[in-house]
Scaffold this active site. Structure first.
Site, PDB file in Angstrom:
ATOM      1  N   GLN A 121     -63.317  39.942  11.806  1.00  0.00           N
ATOM      2  CA  GLN A 121     -62.348  40.191  10.728  1.00  0.00           C
ATOM      3  C   GLN A 121     -62.619  39.135   9.677  1.00  0.00           C
ATOM      4  O   GLN A 121     -61.902  38.153   9.534  1.00  0.00           O
ATOM      5  CB  GLN A 121     -60.913  40.109  11.276  1.00  0.00           C
ATOM      6  CG  GLN A 121     -60.646  41.029  12.458  1.00  0.00           C
ATOM      7  CD  GLN A 121     -60.702  42.511  12.117  1.00  0.00           C
ATOM      8  OE1 GLN A 121     -60.346  42.921  10.999  1.00  0.00           O
ATOM      9  NE2 GLN A 121     -61.164  43.330  13.055  1.00  0.00           N
ATOM     10  N   GLY A 168     -52.964  47.650   7.094  1.00  0.00           N
ATOM     11  CA  GLY A 168     -54.043  47.274   8.003  1.00  0.00           C
ATOM     12  C   GLY A 168     -55.333  46.903   7.284  1.00  0.00           C
ATOM     13  O   GLY A 168     -55.454  47.039   6.060  1.00  0.00           O
ATOM     14  N   HIS A 169     -56.307  46.476   8.067  1.00  0.00           N
ATOM     15  CA  HIS A 169     -57.592  46.042   7.502  1.00  0.00           C
ATOM     16  C   HIS A 169     -58.334  47.194   6.851  1.00  0.00           C
ATOM     17  O   HIS A 169     -58.324  48.310   7.331  1.00  0.00           O
ATOM     18  CB  HIS A 169     -58.478  45.382   8.551  1.00  0.00           C
ATOM     19  CG  HIS A 169     -58.640  46.126   9.836  1.00  0.00           C
ATOM     20  ND1 HIS A 169     -59.381  45.650  10.875  1.00  0.00           N
ATOM     21  CD2 HIS A 169     -58.145  47.310  10.268  1.00  0.00           C
ATOM     22  CE1 HIS A 169     -59.341  46.502  11.872  1.00  0.00           C
ATOM     23  NE2 HIS A 169     -58.609  47.510  11.536  1.00  0.00           N
ATOM     24  N   ASN A 170     -58.959  46.876   5.728  1.00  0.00           N
ATOM     25  CA  ASN A 170     -59.784  47.826   4.987  1.00  0.00           C
ATOM     26  C   ASN A 170     -59.001  48.980   4.382  1.00  0.00           C
ATOM     27  O   ASN A 170     -59.600  49.960   3.925  1.00  0.00           O
ATOM     28  CB  ASN A 170     -60.917  48.395   5.863  1.00  0.00           C
ATOM     29  CG  ASN A 170     -61.903  47.319   6.285  1.00  0.00           C
ATOM     30  OD1 ASN A 170     -61.648  46.558   7.216  1.00  0.00           O
ATOM     31  ND2 ASN A 170     -63.017  47.223   5.597  1.00  0.00           N
ATOM     32  N   SER A 201     -58.475  51.293   7.318  1.00  0.00           N
ATOM     33  CA  SER A 201     -59.392  52.115   6.527  1.00  0.00           C
ATOM     34  C   SER A 201     -58.746  53.341   5.913  1.00  0.00           C
ATOM     35  O   SER A 201     -59.443  54.199   5.368  1.00  0.00           O
ATOM     36  CB  SER A 201     -60.606  52.554   7.360  1.00  0.00           C
ATOM     37  OG  SER A 201     -61.284  51.415   7.854  1.00  0.00           O
TER      38      SER A 201
END
Lengths: 356, 356, 356
Positions: free
Chosen positions: A204, A245-247, A265
């Site tokens: 991450q 969340g991430h991305n 994503s």
């Protein structure tokens, strides 16, 4: 709430909102208020025909009202007619009740790393922290206990409320407001399991970019990308306790209500409106202008087209309503089936008799 | 993302992950990257057949790829063939992009109580607090503004991110990572009502034990037990904004996604996987290896057996899918019932005629 | 958990809870415990007939038990018979395990503005902040890193746990407990969109009033009103990670479980009980005494009458159960319809034959 500013004349405010002043255009108003609480010096607004009488009776010095309504409101007060009174009221409030601006200051208990670059007029509150290599733009206010990690870039005119945490390396645009305990740049949630069942962190090591004029509510989290960038587009507004969340990619002028969660994503294009407590699986995509109702669930990979959506799994509102109405009719349907079975049994038996 | 480490050779990394190096095994790589963003010195991974071409075209110095794929990838670069490329990539990232280690340090604005025992190499950031009787193990990093209450025990090699709060007396194992604003040990939510309707607090005087290698996401809360211990087992990973109620027992290697809430005394056995926004009533039990989909609802006392579960109340995924498909067929079923009623009426009438 | 107090005699505790002492009424007990963990000096309670044997076998010095149960429990120990043992246990814990009281103290790293009025016996922890014009009542404890904004009023005997944030001007009553990272008074979530699609903040210039004896869980947010007041009534208890929107009105003795979200201007009347992860649309009203199950969804404007409610959209529990049972019968209903169609086809065909 009166007297929080030096005030403006009704004429000035009418010009500001592109409205028409009626009554004493030179009257001075000092702050915004609700119809119920307004006193002399306050400005209120009325949009709903049913509230016109209450607006007429209230003690405000100025009422912002729909076009054509001035005649029914003027008396001891002034009126501003505007095409959209609520919008005009918001614009007036930006002038009469502006957010507080704290001047250049670094509290003695704050820590600003020697290698941090802090612009003019920056406020750094008690026990706030600005790390090595961070850049903080002109006029930004970092309130007590807020943490700006190393190499973070914060633009101009931002407000970081108390105890905000910006992890190392994230980027914040201009005029961004982050409410208390917002966390930007914590590790995304990604692991890979080995043969022994142990979870290893998927790297991450990406970052977060929050663009200009974004506002994010208290205790909301925006995770850093695994690889690449988690992005929140210009002018987007996010409520409290939201998980990004991430991305994730959020476009411009998106509105997201409290407690919604967006998995990794997922893409939410510009001008989408998302209710509260909505859940998004990963790699979903909400197309520009879609509206998703509260508590909806969007499955991983789902594409949500423009229109109004509802329910879990998310479906067009009209469809949801139709099915939901039938849900309430299930007991009736069940009775009808029982009755049909009875009738068919009887028919069969009568036909049998006849056949004899 | 390159050059964040002194780098390793492709041969070293291949050995690390139990893979096979192809191409220039002596080439040096420095960091992990995505296929899109990779440059010289980066290592990327590819698992999906469809992405092989993109991986071949990218600028990375090394690609981790499925067994047998090297021939299609080698050219100007090195390849590591691995049975599970994504896992190998995670293992490589642990070496090339290790989490930051801050050395022994106590910031002058931090407070460490005289009776606290702080091990070697411990980092205590600005305005962090370590209370009387607390023990902090070797190499642990307590970042700015984090609060370690009295008699807290924190193991070795932990990271408490900024503004984490550990209430008095809780226990944290080794190598635990708590992200910003995590709260461990706040009172559980339990009250008893008296005749006058007043709520009295049921005693919340137990503690919390978080075992080794746990990671907990930003703004997540783990409440102390009423009496006894709230436990999070070794190697478990919890996402952001999760609520873990008093006396909850979470086993080892459990994964819990964001915004899930677990009511008091519920047990989640080892190796369970829990989606986001799931709600658990109290005294439920999730058996080892069960998987529960996002937004599911588990009723109080419910036992969830191994398998994949979905919906509210939670049910086996296959069952849920079957019922959900029927949900969409309700309008059709309703029409069929109406048509049957018409046909039966007609049959009845024809039979009546015949009977005449 | 023994010996955390100087202790009380069984006779004293029996008098406190209006119960009857049996066995050695002069025996001294020091703390509360669970039946499993109790040792000498502890008091436990038993309410469930099935646990009487375990209570009899445990090592506690005193058992609080239902009326008439003493004879089956006394032996080496004392018993207090009470009409409601769990309530009696809670009352006993208030005396034996009272919440910690920190004495008058201001940590050198704390900031108390010169114009703040701080009452006698107030504790201000490390890096805590009390702003200009704030008033803090006698005996209140402001723990490390907590932030009390300007003109905030905090009553007597309150506890603000670490990193709590009170925005400027909010009002907190007496004996209020706010757990770590609670945020009170952040801006409500309200915007008005202009013709260009830009969102302008609707003024969020009201305040928050939290009345006496309220307890609020970690990371919960209570937003300030747009205009007017967001109110949390006396004796109300709110769990962790709850969202209370602007202008919400919560009555007295309301209980709200974790992760519930309440949209703007919704009213929850006194003595309501709200489960976890419930979502409320705006301008809804929950009447006094209503009970709403976890994960329910209350539509905007909905009035929820007394009784038990469940599901989304919220419906009476009995109705929900009935419909939910039918949901499981959908496959059966579908088969029945298919069978009916077959039978009707056959009847039609047979009738046709006869008609020939």
């Amino acid at each position: 709430m009166s007297r929080q500013s030096e005030g403006r004349t009704v004429a000035e405010l009418a010009a500001l909102v592109g409205g028409r002043a009626a009554g004493d255009a030179g009257a001075r108003v000092f702050g915004v208020a609700s119809i119920e609480a307004a006193g002399a010096g306050d400005v209120v607004f009325v949009e709903d025909e049913k509230l016109l009488e209450a607006a007429r009776a209230c003690a405000a010095s100025c009422v912002i009202a729909p076009e054509g309504a001035a005649a029914r409101l003027v008396g001891a007060r002034s009126v501003i007619e505007a095409a959209r009174p609520k919008l005009a009221f918001a614009l007036v409030a930006e002038v009469l009740n502006p957010p507080r601006r704290r001047g250049a200051f670094v509290h003695p208990s704050a820590t600003v790393a020697p290698g941090a670059q802090v612009g003019g007029g920056v406020y750094v509150g008690a026990c706030a922290f600005v790390g090595e290599g961070a850049e903080v733009g002109e006029g930004t206010q970092i309130l007590a206990g807020a943490f700006v990690g190393e190499r973070v870039r914060v633009g101009r005119g931002c407000v970081l409320h108390p105890n905000v945490v910006l992890y190392d390396g994230v980027e914040i645009g201009d005029r961004v407001v982050l409410h208390a305990c917002v966390v930007v740049g914590a590790d995304g949630f990604g692991y890979v399991r080995d043969e022994a069942g142990v979870y290893h962190k998927f790297p991450q090591v990406g970052t977060v970019r929050i663009e200009d004029d974004v506002e994010i509510g208290a205790n909301t989290c925006v995770d850093r990308a695994a690889l690449g960038v988690t992005r929140v587009g210009r002018g987007t507004k996010i409520d409290n306790l939201v998980q990004v969340g991430h991305n994730v990619e959020i476009g411009e002028r998106v509105v997201i209500a409290a407690q919604t969660g967006i998995s990794g994503s997922t893409v939410i294009e510009s001008d989408a409106v998302i209710g509260g407590q909505v859940g998004f699986g990963d790699h979903a995509r909400v197309l520009a202008g879609a509206v998703i109702g509260s508590q909806a669930g969007v499955l991983p990979g789902k594409i949500v087209r423009p229109g109004v959506w509802w329910g879990t799994p998310v479906q067009p509102l009209e469809e949801y309503k139709r099915l939901n109405a039938l849900w309430g009719r299930l007991p009736r349907m069940r009775e009808e089936i029982a009755e049909l079975k009875r009738q068919v049994r009887e028919l069969t038996s009568r036909l049998g008799e006849k056949a004899d």
